[in-house]
Enzyme design. Structure first.
Site, PDB file in Angstrom:
ATOM      1  N   ILE A  62      51.309  34.882  43.296  1.00  0.00           N
ATOM      2  CA  ILE A  62      51.527  36.232  43.810  1.00  0.00           C
ATOM      3  C   ILE A  62      50.275  37.106  43.749  1.00  0.00           C
ATOM      4  O   ILE A  62      50.245  38.173  44.350  1.00  0.00           O
ATOM      5  CB  ILE A  62      52.665  36.952  43.061  1.00  0.00           C
ATOM      6  CG1 ILE A  62      52.347  37.086  41.571  1.00  0.00           C
ATOM      7  CG2 ILE A  62      53.988  36.259  43.305  1.00  0.00           C
ATOM      8  CD1 ILE A  62      53.289  38.030  40.841  1.00  0.00           C
ATOM      9  N   TYR A  63      49.229  36.686  43.043  1.00  0.00           N
ATOM     10  CA  TYR A  63      48.026  37.513  42.962  1.00  0.00           C
ATOM     11  C   TYR A  63      47.412  37.661  44.344  1.00  0.00           C
ATOM     12  O   TYR A  63      46.990  36.675  44.969  1.00  0.00           O
ATOM     13  CB  TYR A  63      47.001  36.900  42.006  1.00  0.00           C
ATOM     14  CG  TYR A  63      47.413  36.855  40.549  1.00  0.00           C
ATOM     15  CD1 TYR A  63      48.505  37.588  40.080  1.00  0.00           C
ATOM     16  CD2 TYR A  63      46.711  36.085  39.638  1.00  0.00           C
ATOM     17  CE1 TYR A  63      48.879  37.548  38.739  1.00  0.00           C
ATOM     18  CE2 TYR A  63      47.069  36.036  38.288  1.00  0.00           C
ATOM     19  CZ  TYR A  63      48.161  36.768  37.850  1.00  0.00           C
ATOM     20  OH  TYR A  63      48.524  36.715  36.529  1.00  0.00           O
ATOM     21  N   SER A  64      47.359  38.903  44.805  1.00  0.00           N
ATOM     22  CA  SER A  64      46.846  39.189  46.154  1.00  0.00           C
ATOM     23  C   SER A  64      47.532  38.311  47.195  1.00  0.00           C
ATOM     24  O   SER A  64      46.913  37.868  48.166  1.00  0.00           O
ATOM     25  CB  SER A  64      45.324  39.026  46.222  1.00  0.00           C
ATOM     26  OG  SER A  64      44.692  40.106  45.573  1.00  0.00           O
TER      27      SER A  64
END
Length: 345
Positions: free
Chosen positions: A60-62
């Site tokens: 989900i990071y960026s």
């Protein structure tokens, strides 16, 4: 750089782990960092050169860009790194593009492998609990990934102690892969993990990976009782929750110790964590090379007994039940000791 065992895997990881939440910076994530490929290449290269062999990211990071940038930075170096990522968060608009169902896990792992440019993930972690999916379903899906060779070890993040113990029990009963690590928030400004989790981790030989060791930048040295930095991450994103008054007291004690060692407040906060025997690896994030360089000094800081006493004392949590009762009852099992309860009679 020093190396510590990862749970019961027999695998050694560096006591500092490179975090990648700053990579990318799409939409909401821009408040954390906006590093592009050139900056990512530089940070990853410097970390590996310093002896770090452990890197953590999440799908989900960026919105996946962090994994993509990291994968490119690790091209030609993949076999030198213990690579960790996570699954659970929303990755699309569909009703099943979130959670820990078998369907989402299988789709998510394939997407992560593609973005990371690798055939396997060393440590695949659940990013939290999915209250709608039984743990048995999640653990069996993870076990299948291990058997297929797509994942080597599994871990968890942000679970309550009882949830982690329940998962370990299911794995033992059903002969499934077990969580080898817990990734959790732990800092000298917030030692809540010591109440229930750390005794469990020691007993079950589960490794501890620390996220946000600087309390979301509060321990960066930019903040204090009478100081603040409007450009700092904390000023824009006040998370995780911290008892500010206790944090100021901690910082007041850290500052002279940092000066004595000629390092930053942040370095002392990281070094304190490395002095805790339950900690396997501390995840550090950096936006710039100089920040990473300063963080890399933490393993070399050796506290005197008096310095460690001061840090432990100012950051100590107030006693809560059942902890204070267990301490009282435990004293009567020490040969020659007199129970506090007996003393009152």
């Amino acid at each position: 750089m020093h190396y510590r065992l990862l749970g019961t895997t027999g695998l050694f990881v560096s006591e500092l782990c490179l975090g990648t939440m700053t990579f990318g910076g799409k939409d909401f994530w821009a408040v954390v960092g906006t590093q592009g490929q050139g900056e990512v290449d530089e940070l990853v290269g410097a970390a590996l050169d310093a002896g770090i062999n452990f890197v953590d990211t999440a799908d989900i990071y960026s919105f996946g860009e962090s994994e993509s940038l990291l994968g490119k930075a690790l091209a030609g170096k993949r076999d030198k790194v213990v690579l960790a990522t996570k699954v659970r968060g929303r990755t699309g608009a569909g009703p099943n593009d979130v959670g820990l169902s078998r369907g989402h896990i299988m789709a998510a792992v394939e997407a992560s492998l593609r973005r990371l440019g690798t055939d396997w993930i060393d440590l695949y972690q659940i990013h939290g609990l999915d209250s709608l999916t039984p743990l048995e379903e999640t653990l069996r899906a993870f076990d299948d990934l291990v058997r297929r060779g797509l994942v080597r070890y599994i871990g968890c993040s942000n679970l309550a102690a009882w949830q982690l113990m329940k998962a370990l029990g299911i794995s033992e009963r059903e002969h499934l892969a077990r969580f080898q690590t817990l990734q959790a928030y732990y800092t000298i400004a917030g030692r809540d993990l010591e109440r229930e989790h750390i005794p469990l981790l020691r007993d079950q030989q589960v490794g501890l990976l620390v996220w946000s060791p600087l309390a979301g930048g509060l321990l960066s040295g930019k903040f204090g009782r009478d100081t603040t930095d409007a450009s700092g991450r904390r000023a824009k994103f006040d998370f995780p929750p911290v008892d500010k008054e206790r944090a100021w007291q901690v910082i007041d004690v850290i500052r002279p110790i940092a000066a004595a060692h000629d390092v930053s407040v942040a370095t002392i906060a990281l070094a304190w964590l490395l002095h805790q025997d339950a900690v396997t690896s501390v995840i550090i994030g950096a936006k710039r090379r100089d920040q990473l360089t300063e963080n890399l000094r933490a393993p070399d800081v050796k506290f005197t007994a008096e310095e460690l006493r001061k840090l432990d004392e100012v950051s100590a949590m107030p006693a809560e039940y059942p902890g204070w009762m267990l301490a009282r009852q435990g004293s009567d099992r020490i040969p020659g000791a007199v129970s506090p309860l007996a003393q009152k009679k």
